[in-house]
Design a protein around this motif. Structure first.
Motif, PDB file in Angstrom:
ATOM      1  N   PRO A  49     -42.494 -15.032  96.841  1.00 34.92           N
ATOM      2  CA  PRO A  49     -43.019 -14.155  95.786  1.00 34.92           C
ATOM      3  C   PRO A  49     -44.418 -13.640  96.136  1.00 34.92           C
ATOM      4  O   PRO A  49     -45.423 -14.049  95.556  1.00 34.92           O
ATOM      5  CB  PRO A  49     -43.024 -15.058  94.550  1.00 34.92           C
ATOM      6  N   VAL A  50     -44.456 -12.768  97.124  1.00 32.15           N
ATOM      7  CA  VAL A  50     -45.709 -12.146  97.543  1.00 32.15           C
ATOM      8  C   VAL A  50     -45.425 -10.672  97.803  1.00 32.15           C
ATOM      9  O   VAL A  50     -44.436 -10.322  98.435  1.00 32.15           O
ATOM     10  CB  VAL A  50     -46.312 -12.848  98.789  1.00 32.15           C
ATOM     11  N   LYS A  51     -46.270  -9.817  97.263  1.00 36.93           N
ATOM     12  CA  LYS A  51     -46.131  -8.372  97.456  1.00 36.93           C
ATOM     13  C   LYS A  51     -46.904  -7.989  98.713  1.00 36.93           C
ATOM     14  O   LYS A  51     -48.074  -8.348  98.857  1.00 36.93           O
ATOM     15  CB  LYS A  51     -46.689  -7.644  96.235  1.00 36.93           C
ATOM     16  N   VAL A  52     -46.242  -7.290  99.631  1.00 34.14           N
ATOM     17  CA  VAL A  52     -46.858  -6.890 100.894  1.00 34.14           C
ATOM     18  C   VAL A  52     -46.981  -5.370 100.908  1.00 34.14           C
ATOM     19  O   VAL A  52     -45.978  -4.671 100.793  1.00 34.14           O
ATOM     20  CB  VAL A  52     -46.009  -7.363 102.103  1.00 34.14           C
ATOM     21  N   ARG A  59     -53.818   4.239 114.431  1.00 31.94           N
ATOM     22  CA  ARG A  59     -54.042   3.104 115.336  1.00 31.94           C
ATOM     23  C   ARG A  59     -54.473   1.833 114.619  1.00 31.94           C
ATOM     24  O   ARG A  59     -54.855   0.858 115.256  1.00 31.94           O
ATOM     25  CB  ARG A  59     -55.074   3.466 116.390  1.00 31.94           C
ATOM     26  N   SER A  60     -54.437   1.847 113.283  1.00 33.57           N
ATOM     27  CA  SER A  60     -54.797   0.656 112.531  1.00 33.57           C
ATOM     28  C   SER A  60     -54.107   0.673 111.178  1.00 33.57           C
ATOM     29  O   SER A  60     -53.595   1.708 110.734  1.00 33.57           O
ATOM     30  CB  SER A  60     -56.318   0.570 112.351  1.00 33.57           C
ATOM     31  N   ALA A  61     -54.108  -0.495 110.559  1.00 33.66           N
ATOM     32  CA  ALA A  61     -53.508  -0.617 109.234  1.00 33.66           C
ATOM     33  C   ALA A  61     -54.308  -1.633 108.433  1.00 33.66           C
ATOM     34  O   ALA A  61     -54.903  -2.555 108.994  1.00 33.66           O
ATOM     35  CB  ALA A  61     -52.056  -1.056 109.334  1.00 33.66           C
ATOM     36  N   ARG A  62     -54.323  -1.460 107.149  1.00 28.55           N
ATOM     37  CA  ARG A  62     -54.910  -2.440 106.231  1.00 28.55           C
ATOM     38  C   ARG A  62     -53.759  -3.003 105.422  1.00 28.55           C
ATOM     39  O   ARG A  62     -53.122  -2.293 104.653  1.00 28.55           O
ATOM     40  CB  ARG A  62     -55.951  -1.805 105.333  1.00 28.55           C
ATOM     41  N   VAL A  63     -53.487  -4.288 105.639  1.00 28.60           N
ATOM     42  CA  VAL A  63     -52.383  -4.969 104.960  1.00 28.60           C
ATOM     43  C   VAL A  63     -52.958  -5.778 103.803  1.00 28.60           C
ATOM     44  O   VAL A  63     -53.941  -6.514 103.971  1.00 28.60           O
ATOM     45  CB  VAL A  63     -51.626  -5.896 105.930  1.00 28.60           C
TER      46      VAL A  63
END
Length: 172
Positions: A49-52, A59-63
């Motif tokens: 139960p975690v929202k991703v 060239r980058s991502a913020r998760v």
């Protein structure tokens, strides 16, 4: 093996690997980020139960992870599929605990593959006493002509719930 099966298999292998805890130090802001969320409800086995969510750039991502239940011994790994190579640490978190409603974010640097590739985020841990995991995949780039042809040639249809079904030839 289709791409989704490859993503799931690759993610399971990443969860089995043990690596020292590390946090991404990439600070590059994604260029023209697009916010994408993993599906909330999936038929099949239970998931963590975690929202991703991810804001994916060139060239980058913020998760961002949003915990919807208490969690212990949480491990977060990232890797690439279809040519994408993660250049920041592949293990973002290991052995952490979170309360319901807690959120945390990570910056991930990568080199995209040719055409469309995927960034895969795997979250595993103990959620209310049960060992659960969630894997989310985020598309990066636009498909090449060859990737589009491969996608167009798939003989896929949907069931009554709108889920894709790949039709395979039968044996005689």
């Amino acid at each position: 093996m289709n791409r989704m099966a490859f993503v799931i298999l690759s993610s399971c292998l990443v969860l089995l690997a043990c690596a020292p805890a590390a946090k991404s130090t990439a600070s590059a802001e994604p260029a023209q980020p697009s916010k994408v969320a993993a599906p909330e409800t999936v038929q099949g086995k239970m998931t963590a139960p975690v929202k991703v969510e991810a804001q994916v750039g060139d060239r980058s991502a913020r998760v961002t992870l949003d915990f919807q239940a208490p969690a212990n011994n949480v491990r977060v790994n990232v890797h690439g599929v279809d040519g994408l190579v993660v250049t920041s640490a592949p293990t973002l978190l290991e052995g952490a605990s979170f309360n319901r409603g807690d959120a945390t974010s990570f910056d991930i640097a990568f080199t995209p593959g040719a055409g469309r590739s995927h960034l895969v985020v795997a979250v595993a841990g103990s959620f209310q006493g049960s060992s659960l995991s969630r894997v989310a995949s985020f598309a990066v780039g636009s498909p090449t002509v060859e990737q589009q042809k491969a996608s167009d040639s798939d003989s896929a249809t949907t069931d009554s719930n709108g889920q894709r079904i790949k039709m395979m030839p039968g044996g005689q």
